[in-house]
Scaffold this motif. Structure first.
Motif, short mmCIF file in Angstrom:
data_model
loop_
_atom_site.label_atom_id
_atom_site.label_comp_id
_atom_site.label_asym_id
_atom_site.label_seq_id
_atom_site.Cartn_x
_atom_site.Cartn_y
_atom_site.Cartn_z
N CYS A 95 0.81 -1.22 0.00
CA CYS A 95 0.00 0.00 0.00
C CYS A 95 0.84 1.26 0.00
O CYS A 95 0.42 2.31 -0.46
CB CYS A 95 -0.96 0.00 1.19
N GLY A 96 2.07 1.17 0.54
CA GLY A 96 2.97 2.32 0.55
C GLY A 96 2.79 3.26 1.73
O GLY A 96 3.55 4.21 1.89
N ASP A 97 1.80 2.99 2.58
CA ASP A 97 1.44 3.99 3.58
C ASP A 97 1.22 3.44 4.99
O ASP A 97 0.89 4.19 5.89
CB ASP A 97 0.18 4.72 3.09
N CYS A 98 1.39 2.15 5.17
CA CYS A 98 1.11 1.57 6.50
C CYS A 98 2.42 1.51 7.30
O CYS A 98 3.49 1.79 6.76
CB CYS A 98 0.53 0.17 6.30
N CYS A 109 3.40 -5.78 4.13
CA CYS A 109 2.27 -4.85 4.18
C CYS A 109 0.97 -5.64 4.34
O CYS A 109 0.69 -6.56 3.57
CB CYS A 109 2.24 -4.03 2.89
ZN LIG Z 1 1.49 -1.02 3.42
#
Ligand SMILES: [Zn+2]
Ligand SMILES: [Zn+2]
Length: 359
Positions: A95-98, A109
């Protein structure tokens, strides 16, 4: 932009043949693309879902397939730059954001998207996926390399690449691959490209011959050897190789209980075992060997998208040969081809190619 008239082959229930169906119109969300599938490799993880009862994260029915190459034919508002590009879809899209992504551990992720597991995958004419992590493929392709064959970069090439990268394999090392089929065969070539001395172990003579032609300095048929003889042979080759002779790096790429037993049994002082292949079955091991031998065992779930261009580069430069490890079949034959892979009557990496798509 939406894509109508796509069709695919989905798994409806455990143990059932794949079933053809028409996909609903595919319309990308702002950060998604629709990829016209050129090729999708069949992985033993797919067989695990369909035959061995490994549950998919999105409940059935589901289009399997996570080894996808193709061309972006529709793109969401935020990702228009991808339109028209030839791409490889990563098998695991973080996701790039967790917290895991921000800690630079994207493969764990918990919001990841795996085509053919978290949503419909690549056994289809088209598939809708996140644009995040797509690996662009420079065109034109080198002679002799087809766009559909590049699908195997999504998993069969990048998963061993990541395992080898984490192990820090280099010119001082001896790398052992247990199982040199679809995944291990690429692992052998990657380790050889990194100038390691490579030992290939398998029970299939044909696979061993192919490995010998593609970077393995030594091949061992484990079906004809005791564990003790195998260990002695590996030690002898390690000595002959002139490498540093400590910390043998072993890669379990068969995804079988026997292969796992063999790989674990080869661990020596300061050794490193990478578990690359998957099997849902259990093995009995003396885990304390890790302690007694001051050894390391490690696994990796796929490969971070950021590593894909480096792995693809080895393929484009001819350091990792793909064509002799794959066989391409029509998507129309998906149920029969899938069944053959499940029964191990196809030993190369089988790729499903929609007939009207690609070059
Ligand atoms: Zn993530
Ligand atoms: Zn896979």
């Amino acid at each position: 932009m939406r894509i109508d008239g796509a069709h695919g082959y989905r798994l409806v229930a455990l143990g059932q043949p794949l079933e053809r169906f028409e996909l609903p119109p595919l319309e990308p969300a702002p950060d998604e693309v629709v990829v016209e599938v050129f090729g999708c490799g069949i992985c033993h993880t797919d067989v695990g879902f369909a035959v061995d009862g490994v549950p998919t994260r999105k409940p059935l029915p589901l289009v399997l397939g996570h080894e996808i190459s193709g061309r972006v034919v529709a793109a969401g508002d935020n990702v228009r730059a991808w339109l028209g590009r030839l791409v490889i879809v990563p098998a695991v899209v973080p996701c790039g954001d967790c917290p895991a992504c921000r800690a630079n551990r994207p493969t764990i992720c918990r919001n990841q998207f795996m085509p053919g597991n978290d949503g419909d995958g690549g056994f289809a004419t088209h598939t809708r996926v996140p644009a995040r992590g797509l690996c662009p493929v420079p065109e034109p392709l080198p002679p002799g390399l087809s766009a559909e064959s590049l699908s195997v970069v999504a998993d069969a090439v990048t998963t061993p690449w990541e395992a080898i990268r984490r192990a820090g394999v280099g010119p001082e090392d001896v790398a052992v691959f247990v199982g040199v089929g679809g995944v291990g065969g690429f692992g052998v070539q990657i380790a050889a490209a990194l100038e390691a001395a490579v030992i290939a172990i398998d029970i299939d003579r044909g696979k061993l011959e192919l490995a010998a032609q593609h970077g393995a300095g030594w091949t061992l048929d484990s079906s004809a050897m005791s564990d003790k003889d195998l260990k002695t042979a590996v030690r002898n080759f390690t000595k002959q190789s002139g490498r540093k002779n400590i910390g043998l790096k072993i890669f379990e790429t068969s995804g079988t209980p026997d292969g796992q037993q063999t790989a674990f049994g080869l661990i020596d002082f300061g050794g490193y075992l990478a578990v690359v292949g998957f099997t849902p079955r259990k093995v009995e091991l003396r885990l304390s060997n890790l302690m007694a031998l001051d050894a390391t065992a490690r696994g990796n779930w796929g490969c971070p998208p950021g590593q894909y261009p480096a792995a693809l580069d080895l393929v484009l430069r001819g350091k990792v040969a793909i064509q002799s490890y794959v066989e391409v079949h029509s998507l129309n034959d998906a149920p029969a081809v899938f069944d053959s892979v499940a029964r191990h009557s196809i030993t190369r990496r089988a790729i499903l190619k929609p007939v009207a798509n690609g070059t």
